[in-house]
Design an enzyme around this catalytic site. Structure first.
Site, short mmCIF file in Angstrom:
data_model
loop_
_atom_site.label_atom_id
_atom_site.label_comp_id
_atom_site.label_asym_id
_atom_site.label_seq_id
_atom_site.Cartn_x
_atom_site.Cartn_y
_atom_site.Cartn_z
CE1 TYR A 154 -4.08 1.98 0.59
CE2 TYR A 154 -2.75 3.16 2.20
CZ TYR A 154 -3.90 3.07 1.44
OH TYR A 154 -4.85 4.06 1.52
CE LYS A 158 -3.58 5.04 -1.50
NZ LYS A 158 -4.60 5.64 -2.41
#
Lengths: 247, 78
Positions: A154, A158
């Site tokens: 993640y 990001k």
């Protein structure tokens, strides 16, 4: 403030995306509500937007799939006749420690959270270049800036979004298209509810403002970046995290 | 047919790159002779796709350097 503008918000059936869609609608923009699986929830958000007196409809697409995105952009531009604002919000988590992280978990998160932005920006930019104007706001995350144990996939995705944001900002600047990112901290959504109480408590100690954020607080910052008030801002990342990261 | 394509392409190029139609020769390179940057060429390809109702793949689009490349490609498709 956004009257006469049209927007596409990905992953808008719930959470931060839903809040952004409602915020844009309340500012007068017509909004397309993208969803991947939750058709009914997305349609409820669209209905809530229409209650604000704007045009709104829900549109299915898995942003990780190029064909899906192409069809979605086509539908949005056909229905609205133009596309002024793209909010890349769609995201998923598959948290695990790296040693336990399956390749599928890595790929799924990168495909949706990073490649999805590539697909949508590519699709929307064609229309925006023709119009000689446009606003793209990418929803990154505080963990993309500072990292987080258990979220290698993640946070990598990001952080990737932030690099992508800067490159697109430079590519599209000559065509008057501004590309910015927001990096929300810990916001009260279903995604953060899954974290459990102990994690949440230890988190609060790292938030100077001492509380989780609300999705609406992210939405208002996104609305600013999507508006003419932000015409001279591009390639930036706005932290909406209660002070967790200070540049 | 080829002449017709050339004329149509010239018109689009003139408008998009803000140059005189008379300056646009078949051999002219978009970047070297007509002052286009890479983004201009991308946009030009998009506009040609609309005008001639065809889809130029990224691989083909990358090969487009001159007016002749465009005309040959379009005539090859029709």
């Amino acid at each position: 403030m956004l009257k006469g503008k049209t927007a596409l918000v990905t992953g808008a059936s719930r959470g931060i995306g839903k809040a952004i869609a409602l915020e844009l609608a309340s500012s007068g923009a017509d909004v397309a509500i993208n969803y991947s699986g939750s058709a009914q929830k997305a349609e409820e958000v669209a209905a809530a937007c229409r209650d604000q007196g704007v045009k709104a409809f829900s549109v299915q697409a898995d942003v990780a799939v190029e064909e899906d995105v192409k069809a979605m952009i086509k539908e949005v531009t056909e229905q609205f006749g133009q596309l002024d604002i793209l909010i890349n919000n769609a995201g998923i988590t598959r948290d695990n420690l790296l040693m336990r992280m399956k390749e599928d978990d890595w790929d799924a998160v990168l495909d949706t959270n990073l490649k999805g932005v590539y697909h949508c920006a590519k699709g929307a930019s064609r229309q925006m270049m023709k119009q000689r104007s446009g606003k793209i706001v990418n929803v990154s995350s505080v963990v993309g800036v500072m990292g987080n144990a258990g979220q290698a996939n993640y946070s990598a995705a990001k952080a990737g979004v932030l690099g992508l944001t800067k490159s697109l900002a430079k590519e599209f600047a000559p065509r008057n298209i501004q590309v910015n990112a927001v990096a929300p901290g810990f916001i009260e959504t279903e995604m953060t509810e899954e974290m459990g109480e102990t994690t949440q408590e230890s988190l609060l100690q790292n938030i100077p403002l001492g509380r989780l954020g609300e999705a609406a607080e992210v939405a208002r910052a996104v609305r600013f970046l999507a508006s003419a008030d932000a015409d001279y801002i591009t390639g930036q990342t706005l932290q909406i995290d209660g002070g967790m990261i200070m540049h | 047919m080829a002449e017709n394509t050339l004329e149509r392409v010239k018109k689009i190029v003139a408008e998009r790159l803000d140059v005189e139609e008379s300056d646009i020769t078949r051999e002219a390179s978009f970047k070297d002779d007509l002052g286009a940057d890479s983004l201009d060429v991308v946009e030009l390809v998009m506009e040609l796709e609309d005008e001639f109702d065809l889809e130029i793949s990224d691989e083909e689009a990358e090969k487009i350097v001159s007016v002749a490349d465009v005309v040959n490609y379009i005539d090859g498709q029709q």
